[in-house]
Design a protein around this motif. Structure first.
Motif, mmCIF file in Angstrom:
data_model
loop_
_atom_site.group_PDB
_atom_site.id
_atom_site.type_symbol
_atom_site.label_atom_id
_atom_site.label_comp_id
_atom_site.label_asym_id
_atom_site.label_seq_id
_atom_site.Cartn_x
_atom_site.Cartn_y
_atom_site.Cartn_z
ATOM 1 N N VAL A 99 -1.601 9.239 5.743
ATOM 2 C CA VAL A 99 -2.146 8.015 6.346
ATOM 3 C C VAL A 99 -2.955 7.214 5.324
ATOM 4 O O VAL A 99 -3.849 7.753 4.666
ATOM 5 C CB VAL A 99 -3.052 8.345 7.554
ATOM 6 N N GLY A 100 -2.640 5.939 5.217
ATOM 7 C CA GLY A 100 -3.468 4.987 4.469
ATOM 8 C C GLY A 100 -3.797 5.421 3.054
ATOM 9 O O GLY A 100 -2.926 5.558 2.207
ATOM 10 N N SER A 101 -5.084 5.624 2.808
ATOM 11 C CA SER A 101 -5.572 5.989 1.481
ATOM 12 C C SER A 101 -6.726 6.970 1.675
ATOM 13 O O SER A 101 -7.213 7.144 2.791
ATOM 14 C CB SER A 101 -6.086 4.732 0.779
ATOM 15 N N PRO A 102 -7.190 7.600 0.583
ATOM 16 C CA PRO A 102 -8.331 8.517 0.740
ATOM 17 C C PRO A 102 -9.522 7.831 1.419
ATOM 18 O O PRO A 102 -10.228 8.449 2.212
ATOM 19 C CB PRO A 102 -8.674 8.914 -0.695
ATOM 20 N N LEU A 149 -9.446 12.291 9.530
ATOM 21 C CA LEU A 149 -8.133 12.607 8.973
ATOM 22 C C LEU A 149 -8.273 13.397 7.679
ATOM 23 O O LEU A 149 -7.471 14.287 7.402
ATOM 24 C CB LEU A 149 -7.324 11.324 8.737
ATOM 25 N N SER A 150 -9.313 13.105 6.873
ATOM 26 C CA SER A 150 -9.486 13.857 5.624
ATOM 27 C C SER A 150 -9.796 15.323 5.929
ATOM 28 O O SER A 150 -9.351 16.218 5.221
ATOM 29 C CB SER A 150 -10.585 13.238 4.757
ATOM 30 N N ASP A 151 -10.550 15.579 7.004
ATOM 31 C CA ASP A 151 -10.854 16.970 7.367
ATOM 32 C C ASP A 151 -9.630 17.670 7.942
ATOM 33 O O ASP A 151 -9.401 18.857 7.692
ATOM 34 C CB ASP A 151 -12.020 17.013 8.371
ATOM 35 N N VAL A 152 -8.843 16.933 8.722
ATOM 36 C CA VAL A 152 -7.610 17.514 9.276
ATOM 37 C C VAL A 152 -6.665 17.882 8.134
ATOM 38 O O VAL A 152 -6.065 18.957 8.115
ATOM 39 C CB VAL A 152 -6.929 16.518 10.249
ATOM 40 N N ALA A 153 -6.565 16.996 7.144
ATOM 41 C CA ALA A 153 -5.644 17.237 6.024
ATOM 42 C C ALA A 153 -6.095 18.425 5.172
ATOM 43 O O ALA A 153 -5.280 19.104 4.576
ATOM 44 C CB ALA A 153 -5.532 15.984 5.157
ATOM 45 N N THR A 176 3.040 3.129 15.272
ATOM 46 C CA THR A 176 2.861 3.435 13.845
ATOM 47 C C THR A 176 1.997 4.665 13.599
ATOM 48 O O THR A 176 1.671 4.972 12.461
ATOM 49 C CB THR A 176 2.209 2.246 13.110
ATOM 50 N N SER A 177 1.608 5.350 14.656
ATOM 51 C CA SER A 177 0.732 6.517 14.462
ATOM 52 C C SER A 177 1.501 7.689 13.866
ATOM 53 O O SER A 177 2.386 8.260 14.502
ATOM 54 C CB SER A 177 0.119 6.922 15.803
ATOM 55 N N ASP A 178 1.149 8.065 12.652
ATOM 56 C CA ASP A 178 1.782 9.234 12.028
ATOM 57 C C ASP A 178 1.328 10.519 12.714
ATOM 58 O O ASP A 178 2.081 11.491 12.802
ATOM 59 C CB ASP A 178 1.400 9.312 10.543
ATOM 60 N N ILE A 179 0.079 10.512 13.161
ATOM 61 C CA ILE A 179 -0.471 11.708 13.800
ATOM 62 C C ILE A 179 0.268 11.998 15.108
ATOM 63 O O ILE A 179 0.544 13.144 15.449
ATOM 64 C CB ILE A 179 -1.986 11.508 14.073
ATOM 65 N N ALA A 180 0.619 10.935 15.852
ATOM 66 C CA ALA A 180 1.325 11.115 17.119
ATOM 67 C C ALA A 180 2.665 11.818 16.895
ATOM 68 O O ALA A 180 3.059 12.693 17.670
ATOM 69 C CB ALA A 180 1.554 9.758 17.793
ATOM 70 N N LEU A 185 7.376 1.945 1.581
ATOM 71 C CA LEU A 185 7.711 1.195 0.373
ATOM 72 C C LEU A 185 6.813 1.630 -0.785
ATOM 73 O O LEU A 185 7.274 1.904 -1.872
ATOM 74 C CB LEU A 185 7.598 -0.305 0.627
ATOM 75 N N ARG A 186 5.500 1.684 -0.538
ATOM 76 C CA ARG A 186 4.585 2.212 -1.558
ATOM 77 C C ARG A 186 4.011 3.507 -0.997
ATOM 78 O O ARG A 186 3.876 3.641 0.217
ATOM 79 C CB ARG A 186 3.426 1.237 -1.798
ATOM 80 N N LYS A 187 3.605 4.430 -1.855
ATOM 81 C CA LYS A 187 3.124 5.706 -1.325
ATOM 82 C C LYS A 187 1.799 5.548 -0.585
ATOM 83 O O LYS A 187 1.712 5.883 0.583
ATOM 84 C CB LYS A 187 3.045 6.752 -2.432
ATOM 85 N N PRO A 188 0.753 5.057 -1.226
ATOM 86 C CA PRO A 188 -0.465 4.896 -0.418
ATOM 87 C C PRO A 188 -0.429 3.618 0.410
ATOM 88 O O PRO A 188 0.412 2.742 0.158
ATOM 89 C CB PRO A 188 -1.575 4.807 -1.473
ATOM 90 N N ILE A 189 -1.317 3.550 1.377
ATOM 91 C CA ILE A 189 -1.568 2.365 2.196
ATOM 92 C C ILE A 189 -0.460 2.028 3.197
ATOM 93 O O ILE A 189 -0.750 1.755 4.347
ATOM 94 C CB ILE A 189 -1.863 1.105 1.330
ATOM 95 N N ASP A 190 0.789 2.060 2.782
ATOM 96 C CA ASP A 190 1.835 1.539 3.658
ATOM 97 C C ASP A 190 2.079 2.399 4.894
ATOM 98 O O ASP A 190 2.020 3.618 4.847
ATOM 99 C CB ASP A 190 3.146 1.392 2.894
ATOM 100 N N PHE A 191 2.394 1.701 5.977
ATOM 101 C CA PHE A 191 2.809 2.373 7.196
ATOM 102 C C PHE A 191 4.248 2.852 7.022
ATOM 103 O O PHE A 191 4.981 2.359 6.153
ATOM 104 C CB PHE A 191 2.723 1.402 8.375
#
Ligand code: FAD
Ligand code: SF4
Ligand code: FES
Ligand code: FES
Lengths: 182, 330
Positions: free
Chosen positions: B101-104, B78-82, B168-172, B233-239
């Motif tokens: 998605v998630g965190s770094p 995901l880091s490479d895609v981003a 919950t897949s953001d990529i989908a 609800l929170r920027k990182p981590i949350d779905f």
């Protein structure tokens, strides 16, 4: 059917009986197996570091990929060692918090020193993870902006609200590193 | 974590063969950010006998562009895609989704293929064995859904039938907005399926001996305006509580074509066809966007605790549509 699988399995695990990897510059060849000195297929990297190798600087809190306290560098990227299987680390180069300072002289890495100078921790449980994430950032981007630091550390949680001092510590370390300071 | 036999696969064929030999009792491991959570919790009714590492298959992480198709290997991080300049330039919606998605830390190990195949985050489904789980429910094949009468604040507001766990897949969501096709490899060769058709109410169409090989995005989609919005609800981590990905074709401010996909509102990525129909042929305006958002959620049937998601979803759809015209929206 069952037998066929087992045979195949035995052959396969034969092939991967040793895991060679570099941790903090030292080459390790870890045996895969079920003894206390061995690595089980289900051991996470965090578990191996702490329980098999005694490198307890890496902390485990959520054990679920969500808090960052187990952060280590793998091929210079910050990763959650609790979500990585040790048997899948063959050939990897890993740095833990123990690998930052100089073990002989006891001199701290400038980033660690900056955390001390800015009292960027309270209980300190999140600190090794914070430092490793910050280290990965500074390696890639020696002069990050405040926003970039916040983003890079966004997977590292602190229960004691050390974030403000952490930000100052990382900023100060990045300025020193480039010689912009004095 | 209970142990298992661990096998490194070196080719896609080998991985599929092994899956077949284990007859559903083996799981693939890509980034492991979801698989290890499922194993640690011992959440599946049957603990896998084997874990097959697919990271040892070379070449599955590439991002290439040819023949009017942008191809992304299932093991691309995901880091490479981003970060990929090609993806950032041509399909910003996917780069943004990956970055959300998630965190770094997660993105440095998580793969795009694993993201689509992640298990549901329903807390009844995920109840760990050490605390008395797994809890039987419809999704696990035994018993009724526990969320309908329980705490369903993050569950589905659309298209829930027996199971109300959201995808919950953001990529989908992003890939569906790009009309991407999935290449699935199996013992009989490869097949191709659209991202929307890949998902089923209780999971996906993968057979026990199949795996995702890559994703293909048609070049025709890449020229459209793209937008990804995710409410958490929170920027990182949350779905996502709700996410929206949209591809919108524009000609002088008039919408010529649209794909609007909502995430985390239904058991599968939800294509808001009624909203798409509303805006195609229209100049994009506040009114048109608001009407389309109403249409998108017209069939919403919230559960006891999640009606709030309907309003969030409408707002995101409205913003996604408006934002696709320069100067409008945020
Ligand atoms: C703290 C945290 C936060 C998260 N936040 C988000 C978020 O905001 N948005 C989001 O979308 N997700 C989120 N996730 C879910 C997440 O784990 C994924 O996003 C990740 O991309 C999964 O990829 P992976 O490679 O780690 O998958 P793995 O854990 O390796 O695999 C997941 C599942 O897919 C199967 N699989 C893997 N690769 C393939 C393949 N090629 N073919 C067929 N099956 C395959 C595995 O067998 C397994 O069942 C989060 C996870 C954590 C731990
Ligand atoms: S929403 Fe689905 S996964 Fe959750 S309890 Fe109901 S049936 Fe099970
Ligand atoms: S212990 Fe690994 S992320 Fe929390
Ligand atoms: S200093 Fe206590 S958790 Fe961060």
């Amino acid at each position: 059917m069952e037998v066929k699988v087992n045979e195949q399995t035995r052959k396969k695990s034969e092939e991967d009986k040793h895991i060679s990897l570099v941790i903090n510059g030292n080459q390790y060849s870890l045996e895969v197996g079920y003894g206390s000195y061995q690595v089980k297929p289900s051991d996470t990297l965090a578990y191996t570091l702490r329980e098999t190798l005694g490198l307890t600087g890496t902390k485990v809190s959520c054990d679920d990929g969500a808090c960052g306290s187990c952060t280590v560098l793998m091929s210079s990227k910050a990763v959650p060692s609790c979500m990585i299987l040790t048997v899948e680390c063959a050939g990897k180069d890993i740095t833990t918090i123990e690998g930052l300072g100089d073990p002989k002289t006891g001199t701290l890495d400038p980033l660690q020193q900056s955390f001390v100078d800015h009292t960027a921790f309270q209980c300190g449980f999140c600190t090794p993870g914070m430092i490793m994430s910050a280290k990965a950032l500074l390696n890639e981007n020696p002069h990050p902006t405040e926003e970039e630091i916040k983003e890079a550390l966004s997977g590292n949680f602190c229960r004691c609200i050390s974030h403000y001092q952490v930000l100052e510590a990382v900023l100060a370390a990045s300025e020193k590193d480039g010689g912009d300071n004095d | 974590m209970r142990t298992f036999t661990h096998i490194n696969a070196h080719t896609v064929n080998e991985a599929c063969e092994l899956l077949g030999q284990y007859r559903g009792k083996a799981r693939l491991n890509a980034g492991g950010t979801d698989l290890l959570a499922m194993l640690k919790g011992d959440i599946w009714p049957e603990y896998p006998e084997a874990v097959i590492n697919v990271k040892t298959i070379p070449g599955l992480d590439s991002i290439t562009e040819n023949d009017n198709v942008l191809k992304i290997g299932a093991l691309a991080l995901l880091s490479d895609v981003a970060k990929s300049p090609t993806i950032k330039e041509k399909c910003g919606v996917l780069a943004k989704a990956a970055l959300s998605v998630g965190s770094p830390l997660i993105r440095n190990v998580a793969t795009i293929g694993g993201n689509l195949c992640q298990a549901p985050r329903c807390w009844y489904y995920r109840y760990p064995r050490r605390l008395g789980g797994p809890l039987p429910c419809l999704r696990k094949g035994t018993g009724p859904c526990l969320a309908v009468k329980g705490d369903n604040r993050y569950h589905a507001i659309l298209e829930g039938k027996g199971c109300f766990a959201v995808c919950t897949s953001d990529i989908a969501v992003a890939l569906a907005a790009l009309d991407a096709k999935i290449t699935i490899a199996g013992p009989k060769g490869e097949r191709s399926i659209s991202v929307v058709d890949f998902f089923q109410p209780l999971g996906n169409t993968l057979k026990i001996d199949e795996m995702i090989k890559d994703f293909q995005i048609p070049a025709t989609m890449l020229s459209m305006e793209q937008r990804f919005l995710k409410f958490t609800l929170r920027k990182p981590i949350d779905f996502a509580i709700v996410s929206v990905a949209a591809s919108i074709g524009l000609n002088n401010g008039v919408c010529t074509d649209a794909r609007i996909i909502l995430g985390a509102v239904a058991p599968m990525p939800f294509r808001a066809k009624a909203a798409e129909e509303k805006i195609v042929g229209q100049p994009i305006s506040d009114n048109v966007a608001a009407e389309a958002a109403e249409k998108a959620l017209a069939n919403a049937k919230p559960l006891s605790m999640n009606a709030y998601k309907v309003e969030i979803a409408k707002t995101l759809v409205r913003r996604a549509i408006k934002g696709s015209t320069a100067g409008l929206g945020e």
